[in-house]
Motif scaffolding. Sequence first.
Motif, PDB file in Angstrom:
ATOM      1  N   VAL A  45       0.847  -1.201   0.000  1.00 53.03           N
ATOM      2  CA  VAL A  45       0.000   0.000   0.000  1.00 53.03           C
ATOM      3  C   VAL A  45       0.880   1.248   0.000  1.00 53.03           C
ATOM      4  O   VAL A  45       0.600   2.223  -0.709  1.00 53.03           O
ATOM      5  N   MET A  46       1.955   1.223   0.781  1.00 59.59           N
ATOM      6  CA  MET A  46       2.884   2.354   0.784  1.00 59.59           C
ATOM      7  C   MET A  46       3.539   2.530  -0.582  1.00 59.59           C
ATOM      8  O   MET A  46       3.781   3.655  -1.017  1.00 59.59           O
ATOM      9  N   LEU A  47       3.808   1.437  -1.286  1.00 61.71           N
ATOM     10  CA  LEU A  47       4.355   1.528  -2.639  1.00 61.71           C
ATOM     11  C   LEU A  47       3.380   2.262  -3.549  1.00 61.71           C
ATOM     12  O   LEU A  47       3.779   3.131  -4.325  1.00 61.71           O
ATOM     13  N   THR A  48       2.108   1.926  -3.439  1.00 64.11           N
ATOM     14  CA  THR A  48       1.094   2.606  -4.253  1.00 64.11           C
ATOM     15  C   THR A  48       1.029   4.093  -3.934  1.00 64.11           C
ATOM     16  O   THR A  48       0.930   4.925  -4.840  1.00 64.11           O
ATOM     17  N   ARG A  95      14.332   5.484  -7.408  1.00 63.33           N
ATOM     18  CA  ARG A  95      15.167   4.573  -6.624  1.00 63.33           C
ATOM     19  C   ARG A  95      14.417   4.063  -5.388  1.00 63.33           C
ATOM     20  O   ARG A  95      14.407   2.866  -5.099  1.00 63.33           O
ATOM     21  N   LEU A  96      13.747   4.964  -4.674  1.00 67.51           N
ATOM     22  CA  LEU A  96      12.989   4.581  -3.482  1.00 67.51           C
ATOM     23  C   LEU A  96      11.826   3.659  -3.850  1.00 67.51           C
ATOM     24  O   LEU A  96      11.588   2.644  -3.194  1.00 67.51           O
ATOM     25  N   VAL A  97      11.111   3.988  -4.910  1.00 61.76           N
ATOM     26  CA  VAL A  97       9.985   3.163  -5.348  1.00 61.76           C
ATOM     27  C   VAL A  97      10.476   1.791  -5.800  1.00 61.76           C
ATOM     28  O   VAL A  97       9.883   0.762  -5.478  1.00 61.76           O
ATOM     29  N   PHE A  98      11.584   1.754  -6.530  1.00 60.31           N
ATOM     30  CA  PHE A  98      12.110   0.489  -7.033  1.00 60.31           C
ATOM     31  C   PHE A  98      12.531  -0.430  -5.892  1.00 60.31           C
ATOM     32  O   PHE A  98      12.185  -1.614  -5.879  1.00 60.31           O
ATOM     33  N   THR A 116      11.553  -0.325  -2.750  1.00 69.19           N
ATOM     34  CA  THR A 116      10.366  -0.721  -2.000  1.00 69.19           C
ATOM     35  C   THR A 116       9.622  -1.831  -2.726  1.00 69.19           C
ATOM     36  O   THR A 116       9.119  -2.773  -2.105  1.00 69.19           O
ATOM     37  N   MET A 117       9.564  -1.757  -4.054  1.00 73.69           N
ATOM     38  CA  MET A 117       8.918  -2.803  -4.834  1.00 73.69           C
ATOM     39  C   MET A 117       9.669  -4.126  -4.683  1.00 73.69           C
ATOM     40  O   MET A 117       9.054  -5.185  -4.507  1.00 73.69           O
ATOM     41  N   CYS A 118      10.983  -4.091  -4.726  1.00 75.47           N
ATOM     42  CA  CYS A 118      11.777  -5.318  -4.572  1.00 75.47           C
ATOM     43  C   CYS A 118      11.583  -5.932  -3.183  1.00 75.47           C
ATOM     44  O   CYS A 118      11.415  -7.149  -3.049  1.00 75.47           O
ATOM     45  N   ILE A 119      11.602  -5.094  -2.170  1.00 76.58           N
ATOM     46  CA  ILE A 119      11.375  -5.586  -0.806  1.00 76.58           C
ATOM     47  C   ILE A 119       9.961  -6.139  -0.674  1.00 76.58           C
ATOM     48  O   ILE A 119       9.750  -7.187  -0.048  1.00 76.58           O
ATOM     49  N   GLY A 120       8.986  -5.471  -1.273  1.00 73.63           N
ATOM     50  CA  GLY A 120       7.604  -5.942  -1.233  1.00 73.63           C
ATOM     51  C   GLY A 120       7.442  -7.294  -1.907  1.00 73.63           C
ATOM     52  O   GLY A 120       6.739  -8.171  -1.400  1.00 73.63           O
ATOM     53  N   GLN A 121       8.097  -7.505  -3.037  1.00 79.09           N
ATOM     54  CA  GLN A 121       8.014  -8.798  -3.716  1.00 79.09           C
ATOM     55  C   GLN A 121       8.673  -9.897  -2.894  1.00 79.09           C
ATOM     56  O   GLN A 121       8.185 -11.027  -2.844  1.00 79.09           O
ATOM     57  N   PHE A 122       9.774  -9.571  -2.235  1.00 80.84           N
ATOM     58  CA  PHE A 122      10.403 -10.546  -1.347  1.00 80.84           C
ATOM     59  C   PHE A 122       9.451 -10.937  -0.224  1.00 80.84           C
ATOM     60  O   PHE A 122       9.301 -12.118   0.099  1.00 80.84           O
TER      61      PHE A 122
END
Length: 75
Positions: free
Chosen positions: A17-20, A30-33, A35-41
């Motif tokens: 949700v924070m990514l959105t 860079r921050l969005v990318f 966060t997306m990688c951490i979210g997928q993990f």
Amino acid sequence: MKIPVLFYVGLTTFLLVMLTVMVGMNMSFRLVFYTMCIGQFFVLVMVYKVLKDKYTTDKTFENFYEDRPINYEKE
């Protein structure tokens, strides 16, 4: 100490949700990318933890839904 499964579900939901929100606010790529990688993990960790959880129940298919039994009649 065992961390409950709902913690992983909540953490993953919060991260995504924070990514959105970050994408909507045009934050840095860079921050969005990252966060997306951490979210997928955490999605992978969450799925693993949910599937490996030792949850048991005494309910069967004869119980159907608790809020609407099989012999439910509309009044």
